[in-house]
Design a protein around this motif. Sequence first.
Motif, PDB file in Angstrom:
ATOM      1  N   TYR A  23      13.332  -4.310  20.136  1.00  0.00           N
ATOM      2  CA  TYR A  23      11.955  -4.342  20.642  1.00  0.00           C
ATOM      3  C   TYR A  23      11.273  -6.054  20.538  1.00  0.00           C
ATOM      4  N   PHE A  24      11.721  -6.445  19.549  1.00  0.00           N
ATOM      5  CA  PHE A  24      11.150  -7.878  19.179  1.00  0.00           C
ATOM      6  C   PHE A  24      11.819  -8.492  20.386  1.00  0.00           C
ATOM      7  N   THR A  25      13.029  -8.404  20.587  1.00  0.00           N
ATOM      8  CA  THR A  25      13.674  -9.439  21.645  1.00  0.00           C
ATOM      9  C   THR A  25      13.084  -9.173  22.885  1.00  0.00           C
ATOM     10  N   LEU A  26      13.049  -7.916  23.235  1.00  0.00           N
ATOM     11  CA  LEU A  26      12.430  -7.634  24.432  1.00  0.00           C
ATOM     12  C   LEU A  26      10.844  -8.153  24.695  1.00  0.00           C
ATOM     13  N   ILE A  27      10.190  -8.136  23.544  1.00  0.00           N
ATOM     14  CA  ILE A  27       9.003  -8.582  23.618  1.00  0.00           C
ATOM     15  C   ILE A  27       8.916 -10.172  23.677  1.00  0.00           C
ATOM     16  N   LEU A  28       9.816 -10.746  23.038  1.00  0.00           N
ATOM     17  CA  LEU A  28      10.028 -12.167  23.284  1.00  0.00           C
ATOM     18  C   LEU A  28      10.424 -12.595  24.546  1.00  0.00           C
ATOM     19  N   ILE A  29      11.244 -11.926  25.261  1.00  0.00           N
ATOM     20  CA  ILE A  29      11.815 -12.052  26.578  1.00  0.00           C
ATOM     21  C   ILE A  29      10.555 -11.953  27.513  1.00  0.00           C
ATOM     22  N   LEU A  30       9.867 -10.778  27.298  1.00  0.00           N
ATOM     23  CA  LEU A  30       8.637 -10.390  28.193  1.00  0.00           C
ATOM     24  C   LEU A  30       7.610 -11.736  28.293  1.00  0.00           C
ATOM     25  N   LEU A  31       7.466 -12.264  26.964  1.00  0.00           N
ATOM     26  CA  LEU A  31       6.515 -13.298  26.814  1.00  0.00           C
ATOM     27  C   LEU A  31       7.223 -14.791  27.222  1.00  0.00           C
ATOM     28  N   ILE A  33       9.447 -15.167  29.897  1.00  0.00           N
ATOM     29  CA  ILE A  33       9.331 -15.382  31.258  1.00  0.00           C
ATOM     30  C   ILE A  33       8.166 -15.712  31.825  1.00  0.00           C
ATOM     31  N   PRO A  34       6.971 -15.614  31.681  1.00  0.00           N
ATOM     32  CA  PRO A  34       5.817 -16.089  32.245  1.00  0.00           C
ATOM     33  C   PRO A  34       5.518 -17.596  31.908  1.00  0.00           C
ATOM     34  N   VAL A  35       5.856 -17.946  30.563  1.00  0.00           N
ATOM     35  CA  VAL A  35       5.810 -19.144  30.096  1.00  0.00           C
ATOM     36  C   VAL A  35       6.913 -20.025  30.819  1.00  0.00           C
ATOM     37  N   CYS A  36       8.089 -19.508  31.095  1.00  0.00           N
ATOM     38  CA  CYS A  36       8.914 -20.213  32.013  1.00  0.00           C
ATOM     39  C   CYS A  36       8.503 -20.571  33.377  1.00  0.00           C
ATOM     40  N   SER A  37       8.074 -19.441  33.876  1.00  0.00           N
ATOM     41  CA  SER A  37       7.507 -19.551  35.163  1.00  0.00           C
ATOM     42  C   SER A  37       6.213 -20.664  35.351  1.00  0.00           C
ATOM     43  N   VAL A  38       5.429 -20.533  34.410  1.00  0.00           N
ATOM     44  CA  VAL A  38       4.492 -21.545  34.628  1.00  0.00           C
ATOM     45  C   VAL A  38       4.716 -23.082  34.521  1.00  0.00           C
ATOM     46  N   TYR A  39       5.821 -23.060  33.660  1.00  0.00           N
ATOM     47  CA  TYR A  39       6.521 -24.617  33.420  1.00  0.00           C
ATOM     48  C   TYR A  39       7.272 -24.851  34.531  1.00  0.00           C
ATOM     49  N   THR A  40       7.935 -24.142  35.114  1.00  0.00           N
ATOM     50  CA  THR A  40       8.596 -24.525  36.315  1.00  0.00           C
ATOM     51  C   THR A  40       7.813 -24.779  37.505  1.00  0.00           C
ATOM     52  N   LYS A  41       6.537 -24.077  37.605  1.00  0.00           N
ATOM     53  CA  LYS A  41       5.727 -24.451  38.759  1.00  0.00           C
ATOM     54  C   LYS A  41       4.909 -25.632  38.295  1.00  0.00           C
ATOM     55  N   ALA A  42       4.542 -25.935  37.098  1.00  0.00           N
ATOM     56  CA  ALA A  42       3.831 -27.283  36.785  1.00  0.00           C
ATOM     57  C   ALA A  42       4.931 -28.333  37.055  1.00  0.00           C
TER      58      ALA A  42
END
Length: 103
Positions: A23-31, A33-42
């Motif tokens: 569960y910890f790993t899944l939550i970490l991945i789910l958090l 993904i959006p951070v990486c998405s915002v970073y790549t868009k920036a």
Amino acid sequence: MANKVHKQKMKLKKRLRGEGAIYFTLILILLAIPVCSVYTKAILSSSNIALEKVKSEIKEQENINESLKMEISELASLDAIQKTANENGLTYQNGNIKVVTNE
């Protein structure tokens, strides 16, 4: 019987500890993904801004080049050459002019 119940609780706790890590790993991945998405868009946005700046500089240089080409054409005209020659005291003699053709 108590020993059997105790073993079942131990198995249950081990499974829950493993599930907690999952569960910890899944939550970490789910958090992540959006951070990486915002970073790549920036980064993409930054690259696009730099690209537009370079395009603007190229367009400005092309305009300067076009202006200089027109100035060269004006200065290379026969009238401009004759004017400069007259200002410097040179004379025009038809006998000294030779025409070159591409034949």
